[in-house]
Enzyme design. Structure first.
Site, mmCIF file in Angstrom:
data_model
loop_
_atom_site.group_PDB
_atom_site.id
_atom_site.type_symbol
_atom_site.label_atom_id
_atom_site.label_comp_id
_atom_site.label_asym_id
_atom_site.label_seq_id
_atom_site.Cartn_x
_atom_site.Cartn_y
_atom_site.Cartn_z
ATOM 1 N N SER A 1 0.945 -1.214 0.122
ATOM 2 C CA SER A 1 0.136 -0.107 -0.016
ATOM 3 C C SER A 1 0.969 1.377 -0.278
ATOM 4 O O SER A 1 0.382 2.363 -0.354
ATOM 5 C CB SER A 1 -0.870 0.021 1.216
ATOM 6 O OG SER A 1 -0.146 0.190 2.318
ATOM 7 N N GLY B 1 -5.050 -0.864 5.984
ATOM 8 C CA GLY B 1 -5.287 -1.648 7.508
ATOM 9 C C GLY B 1 -6.440 -1.281 7.905
ATOM 10 O O GLY B 1 -7.189 -2.343 8.829
ATOM 11 N N CYS C 1 2.969 -6.857 1.827
ATOM 12 C CA CYS C 1 1.990 -6.224 2.372
ATOM 13 C C CYS C 1 1.320 -7.117 3.242
ATOM 14 O O CYS C 1 0.609 -7.950 2.509
ATOM 15 C CB CYS C 1 1.102 -5.345 1.544
ATOM 16 S SG CYS C 1 -0.341 -4.720 2.386
ATOM 17 N N ASN C 2 1.362 -7.430 4.697
ATOM 18 C CA ASN C 2 0.732 -8.265 5.253
ATOM 19 C C ASN C 2 -1.013 -8.327 5.095
ATOM 20 O O ASN C 2 -1.671 -9.198 5.138
ATOM 21 C CB ASN C 2 0.694 -8.327 6.755
ATOM 22 C CG ASN C 2 2.378 -8.629 6.964
ATOM 23 O OD1 ASN C 2 2.527 -9.947 7.493
ATOM 24 N ND2 ASN C 2 3.272 -7.546 6.868
ATOM 25 N N CYS D 1 3.407 -6.300 9.880
ATOM 26 C CA CYS D 1 3.011 -5.352 8.822
ATOM 27 C C CYS D 1 4.455 -4.685 8.347
ATOM 28 O O CYS D 1 5.443 -4.541 9.192
ATOM 29 C CB CYS D 1 2.425 -3.997 9.538
ATOM 30 S SG CYS D 1 2.170 -2.490 8.624
ATOM 31 N N THR D 2 4.777 -4.765 6.881
ATOM 32 C CA THR D 2 6.191 -4.472 6.600
ATOM 33 C C THR D 2 6.483 -2.962 6.873
ATOM 34 O O THR D 2 7.685 -2.682 7.042
ATOM 35 C CB THR D 2 5.991 -4.551 5.068
ATOM 36 O OG1 THR D 2 4.970 -3.932 4.331
ATOM 37 C CG2 THR D 2 5.898 -6.000 4.694
HETATM 38 N N1 DGL Z 1 2.675 -2.360 4.863
HETATM 39 C C1 DGL Z 1 1.271 -2.819 5.102
HETATM 40 C C2 DGL Z 1 1.039 -4.426 5.931
HETATM 41 O O1 DGL Z 1 2.142 -5.063 5.960
HETATM 42 C C3 DGL Z 1 0.146 -2.089 4.929
HETATM 43 C C4 DGL Z 1 -0.176 -1.127 6.049
HETATM 44 C C5 DGL Z 1 -1.535 -0.644 5.671
HETATM 45 O O2 DGL Z 1 -1.554 0.005 4.670
HETATM 46 O O3 DGL Z 1 -2.342 0.026 6.500
HETATM 47 O O4 DGL Z 1 0.078 -4.580 6.328
#
Ligand code: DGL
Length: 283
Positions: A8, A40, A70-71, A206-207
């Site tokens: 994202s 998220g 992205c998790n 979350c990355t």
């Molecule tokens: N970096 C993402 C993850 O690993 C997304 C965070 C988000 O957009 O809320 O979940």
């Protein structure tokens, strides 16, 4: 053909960075859906649609493999897309393409076990592990993917998730270290008080959080190892290429960065973590 990396926003760069280190001659295209970040707090259907659109964009750029770094996208959308969209899309494209996630590699690293591994039957020693803590976005926590996937491998391990609703957005918009420290400390404290002690191992699910991994490290006791998702993913992708030599990741060593948001340099936090500013083109 190139490797596509999708998030994202800037969080997936933590995974991308490790992949570039591991596969230096491969061609990479990174896509940040910054027009729609953060994911998220969004409903599941929206996350599925945005993730599908991101994958299509990366396939249109000549990628044959897309890694959902992205998790939230991997937890909520990956299975749906693999089952309901990808088979037809492959036929339409007339070439071999695939989408992979980062949750299973992380859980394999956290539990030390691939799926369907039966160590008792093989006489392997099972490492003692009681409680795993997971910091993630609310959508990832609500999907319960970490609980489900850990349970497939280790029914003796309890998973406690701590949703951090504000953290990805703060990192994305370049919040100060003091602000970030206060939020990370509060979430670590909340998780510890819910468990009644510190977890035996902690996953940054979350990355974006990997960019502030040092703040989590400081807030958690030294006896709680952090599982690093970028390393776990790079290991899993290397194994994937061994098993699928037909997914040729290119040889030009090119790196492109696309954003659905505002092109140009990204925030200072990203430049510090990356070692140099990254310039994004308009997707
Ligand atoms: N970096 C993402 C993850 O690993 C997304 C965070 C988000 O957009 O809320 O979940």
């Amino acid at each position: 053909m190139s490797i596509g990396v999708f998030d994202s926003g800037v969080g997936g760069l933590t995974v991308h960075h490790k992949l570039v280190e591991r596969f230096p001659t491969a061609d990479f295209v990174y896509l940040a859906d910054q027009a729609n970040t953060p994911y998220g707090g969004r409903p599941g259907e929206e996350i599925v649609e945005l993730t599908r659109a991101g994958c299509e964009r990366l396939f249109a750029e000549g990628c044959n493999l897309v890694i959902l770094a992205c998790n939230t996208a991997a937890s909520v959308a990956l299975r749906r897309l693999q089952q309901t969209w990808l088979p037809g899309y492959r036929r339409e494209l007339g070439r071999k393409v695939n989408v992979l996630g980062i949750v299973v590699p992380t859980i394999e690293a956290a539990t030390g076990m691939p799926w369907a591994h039966e160590p008792e039957l093989r006489g392997d020693k099972i490492e003692k592990l009681d409680i795993v803590g997971v910091f993630s976005t609310p959508a990832t926590a609500a999907s319960r993917v970490y609980e489900i996937e850990v349970d497939k491998r280790r029914q003796d391990v309890a998973v406690f998730s701590e949703p951090c609703p504000e953290l990805a957005r703060m990192i994305e918009t370049g919040a100060s270290r003091d602000e970030l420290t206060a939020v990370v400390d509060a979430h670590v404290k909340a998780l510890k008080s819910r468990i009644g002690r510190a977890p035996d191992r902690a996953i940054l699910g979350c990355t974006h959080y990997e960019i502030v991994a040092d703040l989590f490290r400081q807030a958690l006791p030294p006896g709680t190892p952090l599982i690093h998702q970028p390393d776990a993913t790079a290991d899993a992708i290397a194994r994937y290429f061994d098993r699928h030599p037909d997914y040729e990741p290119g040889q030009g060593g090119t790196r492109r960065f696309l954003t659905t948001g505002e092109p140009g340099a990204q925030n200072g936090l990203v430049a510090t973590f990356w070692g140099a500013p990254i310039h994004f083109e308009k997707a």
